[in-house]
Design a protein around this motif. Structure first.
Motif, PDB file in Angstrom:
ATOM      1  N   VAL A 149       0.832  -1.207   0.000  1.00 59.43           N
ATOM      2  CA  VAL A 149       0.000   0.000   0.000  1.00 59.43           C
ATOM      3  C   VAL A 149       0.867   1.258   0.000  1.00 59.43           C
ATOM      4  CG1 VAL A 149      -1.688   1.324   1.319  1.00 59.43           C
ATOM      5  CG2 VAL A 149      -1.940  -1.148   1.120  1.00 59.43           C
ATOM      6  N   LYS A 150       1.961   1.241   0.765  1.00 62.11           N
ATOM      7  CA  LYS A 150       2.837   2.415   0.828  1.00 62.11           C
ATOM      8  C   LYS A 150       3.391   2.757  -0.549  1.00 62.11           C
ATOM      9  CE  LYS A 150       7.163   4.047   2.875  1.00 62.11           C
ATOM     10  NZ  LYS A 150       8.274   3.725   3.812  1.00 62.11           N
ATOM     11  N   SER A 151       3.844   1.754  -1.279  1.00 59.54           N
ATOM     12  CA  SER A 151       4.378   1.970  -2.626  1.00 59.54           C
ATOM     13  C   SER A 151       3.313   2.573  -3.536  1.00 59.54           C
ATOM     14  CB  SER A 151       4.891   0.646  -3.196  1.00 59.54           C
ATOM     15  OG  SER A 151       5.173   0.750  -4.574  1.00 59.54           O
ATOM     16  N   MET A 152       2.128   2.012  -3.502  1.00 58.72           N
ATOM     17  CA  MET A 152       1.037   2.493  -4.351  1.00 58.72           C
ATOM     18  C   MET A 152       0.646   3.917  -3.987  1.00 58.72           C
ATOM     19  SD  MET A 152      -2.644   0.616  -4.797  1.00 58.72           S
ATOM     20  CE  MET A 152      -3.690   0.899  -6.220  1.00 58.72           C
ATOM     21  N   LEU A 153       0.552   4.206  -2.686  1.00 52.24           N
ATOM     22  CA  LEU A 153       0.181   5.539  -2.223  1.00 52.24           C
ATOM     23  C   LEU A 153       1.196   6.578  -2.665  1.00 52.24           C
ATOM     24  CD1 LEU A 153      -1.244   7.663  -0.445  1.00 52.24           C
ATOM     25  CD2 LEU A 153      -0.018   6.705   1.520  1.00 52.24           C
ATOM     26  N   CYS A 154       2.476   6.302  -2.426  1.00 56.28           N
ATOM     27  CA  CYS A 154       3.500   7.299  -2.745  1.00 56.28           C
ATOM     28  C   CYS A 154       3.616   7.513  -4.250  1.00 56.28           C
ATOM     29  CB  CYS A 154       4.843   6.883  -2.147  1.00 56.28           C
ATOM     30  SG  CYS A 154       4.870   6.974  -0.331  1.00 56.28           S
ATOM     31  N   ARG A 155       3.454   6.448  -5.060  1.00 62.81           N
ATOM     32  CA  ARG A 155       3.516   6.634  -6.508  1.00 62.81           C
ATOM     33  C   ARG A 155       2.331   7.455  -7.007  1.00 62.81           C
ATOM     34  NH1 ARG A 155       3.141   1.817  -8.018  1.00 62.81           N
ATOM     35  NH2 ARG A 155       0.924   1.877  -8.497  1.00 62.81           N
ATOM     36  N   ASP A 156       1.124   7.105  -6.574  1.00 58.85           N
ATOM     37  CA  ASP A 156      -0.054   7.850  -7.009  1.00 58.85           C
ATOM     38  C   ASP A 156       0.041   9.322  -6.612  1.00 58.85           C
ATOM     39  OD1 ASP A 156      -1.271   5.740  -8.239  1.00 58.85           O
ATOM     40  OD2 ASP A 156      -2.947   5.573  -6.840  1.00 58.85           O
ATOM     41  N   LEU A 157       0.481   9.565  -5.377  1.00 59.37           N
ATOM     42  CA  LEU A 157       0.585  10.939  -4.897  1.00 59.37           C
ATOM     43  C   LEU A 157       1.659  11.700  -5.668  1.00 59.37           C
ATOM     44  CD1 LEU A 157      -0.167  13.180  -2.952  1.00 59.37           C
ATOM     45  CD2 LEU A 157       1.362  12.150  -1.250  1.00 59.37           C
ATOM     46  N   THR A 158       2.803  11.085  -5.862  1.00 57.10           N
ATOM     47  CA  THR A 158       3.879  11.741  -6.604  1.00 57.10           C
ATOM     48  C   THR A 158       3.446  12.049  -8.026  1.00 57.10           C
ATOM     49  OG1 THR A 158       5.518  10.555  -5.281  1.00 57.10           O
ATOM     50  CG2 THR A 158       6.288  11.563  -7.321  1.00 57.10           C
ATOM     51  N   GLN A 159       2.761  11.108  -8.660  1.00 57.48           N
ATOM     52  CA  GLN A 159       2.288  11.331 -10.024  1.00 57.48           C
ATOM     53  C   GLN A 159       1.279  12.477 -10.072  1.00 57.48           C
ATOM     54  OE1 GLN A 159       0.677   7.887 -12.019  1.00 57.48           O
ATOM     55  NE2 GLN A 159      -0.261   9.103 -13.641  1.00 57.48           N
ATOM     56  N   GLY A 160       0.340  12.486  -9.142  1.00 54.72           N
ATOM     57  CA  GLY A 160      -0.646  13.559  -9.122  1.00 54.72           C
ATOM     58  C   GLY A 160      -0.021  14.926  -8.936  1.00 54.72           C
ATOM     59  N   ILE A 161       0.957  15.005  -8.050  1.00 54.67           N
ATOM     60  CA  ILE A 161       1.626  16.287  -7.811  1.00 54.67           C
ATOM     61  C   ILE A 161       2.453  16.690  -9.028  1.00 54.67           C
ATOM     62  CG2 ILE A 161       3.335  17.466  -6.389  1.00 54.67           C
ATOM     63  CD1 ILE A 161       2.403  15.739  -4.042  1.00 54.67           C
ATOM     64  N   ALA A 162       3.143  15.726  -9.638  1.00 59.91           N
ATOM     65  CA  ALA A 162       3.935  16.032 -10.834  1.00 59.91           C
ATOM     66  C   ALA A 162       3.045  16.594 -11.932  1.00 59.91           C
ATOM     67  CB  ALA A 162       4.663  14.787 -11.318  1.00 59.91           C
ATOM     68  N   GLN A 163       1.869  16.018 -12.101  1.00 59.16           N
ATOM     69  CA  GLN A 163       0.945  16.508 -13.125  1.00 59.16           C
ATOM     70  C   GLN A 163       0.398  17.886 -12.755  1.00 59.16           C
ATOM     71  OE1 GLN A 163      -0.459  11.996 -14.407  1.00 59.16           O
ATOM     72  NE2 GLN A 163      -1.805  13.250 -13.174  1.00 59.16           N
ATOM     73  N   LEU A 164       0.287  18.188 -11.466  1.00 59.83           N
ATOM     74  CA  LEU A 164      -0.169  19.511 -11.027  1.00 59.83           C
ATOM     75  C   LEU A 164       0.859  20.590 -11.320  1.00 59.83           C
ATOM     76  CD1 LEU A 164      -2.098  21.388  -9.319  1.00 59.83           C
ATOM     77  CD2 LEU A 164      -0.743  20.687  -7.323  1.00 59.83           C
ATOM     78  N   ILE A 165       2.123  20.317 -11.021  1.00 62.01           N
ATOM     79  CA  ILE A 165       3.127  21.382 -11.079  1.00 62.01           C
ATOM     80  C   ILE A 165       3.970  21.366 -12.335  1.00 62.01           C
ATOM     81  CG2 ILE A 165       3.274  21.132  -8.563  1.00 62.01           C
ATOM     82  CD1 ILE A 165       6.204  20.322  -8.954  1.00 62.01           C
ATOM     83  N   SER A 166       3.797  20.381 -13.215  1.00 60.72           N
ATOM     84  CA  SER A 166       4.661  20.290 -14.385  1.00 60.72           C
ATOM     85  C   SER A 166       4.558  21.541 -15.243  1.00 60.72           C
ATOM     86  CB  SER A 166       4.298  19.067 -15.222  1.00 60.72           C
ATOM     87  OG  SER A 166       5.074  19.042 -16.403  1.00 60.72           O
ATOM     88  N   PRO A 167       5.692  22.121 -15.649  1.00 58.36           N
ATOM     89  CA  PRO A 167       5.653  23.289 -16.533  1.00 58.36           C
ATOM     90  C   PRO A 167       5.207  22.937 -17.940  1.00 58.36           C
ATOM     91  CG  PRO A 167       7.918  22.594 -16.155  1.00 58.36           C
ATOM     92  CD  PRO A 167       7.057  21.769 -15.252  1.00 58.36           C
ATOM     93  N   ASP A 168       5.205  21.652 -18.291  1.00 58.02           N
ATOM     94  CA  ASP A 168       4.753  21.211 -19.606  1.00 58.02           C
ATOM     95  C   ASP A 168       3.259  20.899 -19.552  1.00 58.02           C
ATOM     96  OD1 ASP A 168       7.474  21.179 -20.489  1.00 58.02           O
ATOM     97  OD2 ASP A 168       7.704  19.261 -19.460  1.00 58.02           O
ATOM     98  N   GLU A 169       2.617  20.966 -20.707  1.00 58.55           N
ATOM     99  CA  GLU A 169       1.218  20.552 -20.783  1.00 58.55           C
ATOM    100  C   GLU A 169       1.151  19.048 -20.535  1.00 58.55           C
ATOM    101  OE1 GLU A 169      -1.542  22.309 -21.165  1.00 58.55           O
ATOM    102  OE2 GLU A 169      -0.453  24.211 -21.180  1.00 58.55           O
TER     103      GLU A 169
END
Length: 417
Positions: A158-178
């Motif tokens: 669960v920890k692996s899944m949680l951290c990956r999903d969260l990291t991906q969501g944040i990356a998509q939020l702050i990415s300077p690229d579309e």
């Protein structure tokens, strides 16, 4: 040295017993792991919001953002990610629409609705009952929950899944690229060495299966290149705008197209993870394939291990967020011209990327008539002295006309800027 880029607030009710352990897992991933240690201090911060702030039973300290800055005048982070941990005690406290806890959670949703480009909400469900016909579910139910399903058996926890999903969501939020969704470009060879048999096909199939179990999108040339497509142009476009997962089997480093894909990704500054699946060996290797994070993928009882593939994907997602943080820190240096950084290299320079950068500067005439060394900054860890010497010697043989000074943020800080 620079204002913070990202602050992650983990919010939970102190009565929800699982909350503290989940918050600790998030803190350890972003603050104590190696993935984000290379960005400048303050690039990412994790704050907890659980303990009562104004007396027993009251909500914690507020979540600060540009719309709601801290009263002490400290500049808030450019991006805010809130991770509400949804348990039964939190649900009970929010159920009364006149309660302080209800107002606290409602304020989180309101902050996101005011500035969705800078403020993200990523709920995690501690208990199914927390959102079933509750006020809490009504307030936060519109957001996509992280780690909403069961982790795959024999694949990850669960920890692996949680951290990956969260990291991906944040990356998509702050990415300077579309970016709609992170795309994993699968780079591989279709040819097998004489000892590999069908092992390469099995590994590629497993990688695609594992990606299908995540929220990542894949780009796979065998199915995504349409008949009549300019293969070279299509691969160039996708290798330059995706995160690359390179499957390095015995013949991979000798294939022209594989070398080209890696070179394109590197010169575009995109994240690359090399999956080391070499079985018998390589005849020569390739200098283009090194200088990137590498994850070993091995077989047990004749089967490729899913855990290894998940580790590679998780690291790839971390690299995507790390790159986005680095690019935003580069933009912030406009407020600090005294830093005088000529190139914010997203990865430690190597001859390939350094020559690409020099060629672009010469073509633009940027350094005409200017003297002194150019300062190149890249994420930690630093290059070794011999690596740095090779690069500096190489620059001296080019038409750049100036020397270079290559350093990391920590090295820059020790010099006092």
């Amino acid at each position: 040295m620079l204002p913070p880029i990202l602050e992650i607030y983990v919010v939970w009710h102190p009565g929800d017993g699982q909350g503290a352990g989940t918050a600790k897992a998030i803190f350890e991933h972003f603050m104590q792991g190696l993935s984000f240690s290379g960005v400048i201090g303050g690039g990412v911060q994790v704050s907890f919001r659980s303990a009562a702030w104004e007396g027993p039973g009251t909500p914690p300290r507020p979540v600060y953002s540009e719309a709601n800055p801290a009263p002490n005048g400290i500049r808030p982070a450019r991006f805010v990610a809130v991770v509400p941990l949804l348990g039964t005690e939190l649900a009970a406290s929010v159920e009364d629409t006149d309660s302080a806890w209800h107002a606290y959670i409602a304020a989180i949703r309101a902050a996101e609705e005011v500035a969705p480009e800078q403020f993200g909400v990523f709920p995690y469900l501690l208990s199914n009952g927390a959102t079933n016909d509750t006020q809490l579910g009504g307030i936060l139910g519109k957001y996509q929950f992280v780690a909403a399903g069961e982790p795959e058996q024999h694949g990850e926890d669960v920890k692996s899944m949680l951290c990956r999903d969260l990291t991906q969501g944040i990356a998509q939020l702050i990415s300077p690229d579309e970016m709609d969704r992170l795309t994993a470009f699968i780079s591989h060879t279709k040819r097998h060495s004489y000892v590999e048999g069908e092992d390469v096909d099995a590994l590629v199939g497993l990688v695609r299966e594992v990606i299908g179990n995540t929220r990542l999108r894949e780009y796979f040339d065998a199915s995504d290149l349409q008949p009549g497509t300019d293969w070279d142009a299509a691969l160039t476009q996708n290798a330059g705008t995706s995160a690359m997962l390179a499957i390095r089997t015995d013949l991979y480093s000798s294939r022209t197209w594989c070398q080209r894909e890696v070179a394109i990704a590197k010169t575009h500054g995109m994240p690359i993870i090399m999956m080391d699946a070499i079985g018998f060996g390589e005849e020569r290797g390739s200098f283009l394939m090194d200088h990137v994070p590498r994850v070993a993928v091995r077989k047990l009882n004749g089967q490729w291990q899913k855990q290894d593939v998940y580790r590679a994907l998780n690291l790839l997602v971390d690299e995507c967020l790390k790159r986005a943080l680095w690019m935003h820190q580069r933009d912030l240096t406009r407020e600090r011209p005294e830093l005088d950084i000529a190139w914010w290299a997203p990865h430690a320079p190597e001859p390939l990327t350094l020559s690409h950068w020099i060629k672009a500067r010469i073509a633009q005439g940027i350094d005409a008539g200017v003297e002194g060394n150019l300062r190149i900054l890249h994420p930690d860890p630093p290059l070794g002295p011999d690596e740095k010497e090779v690069l500096i010697n190489y620059v001296q043989t080019t038409q750049l006309g100036r020397g270079v000074d290559i350093m990391t943020p920590r090295q820059l800080a020790t010099r006092g800027g």
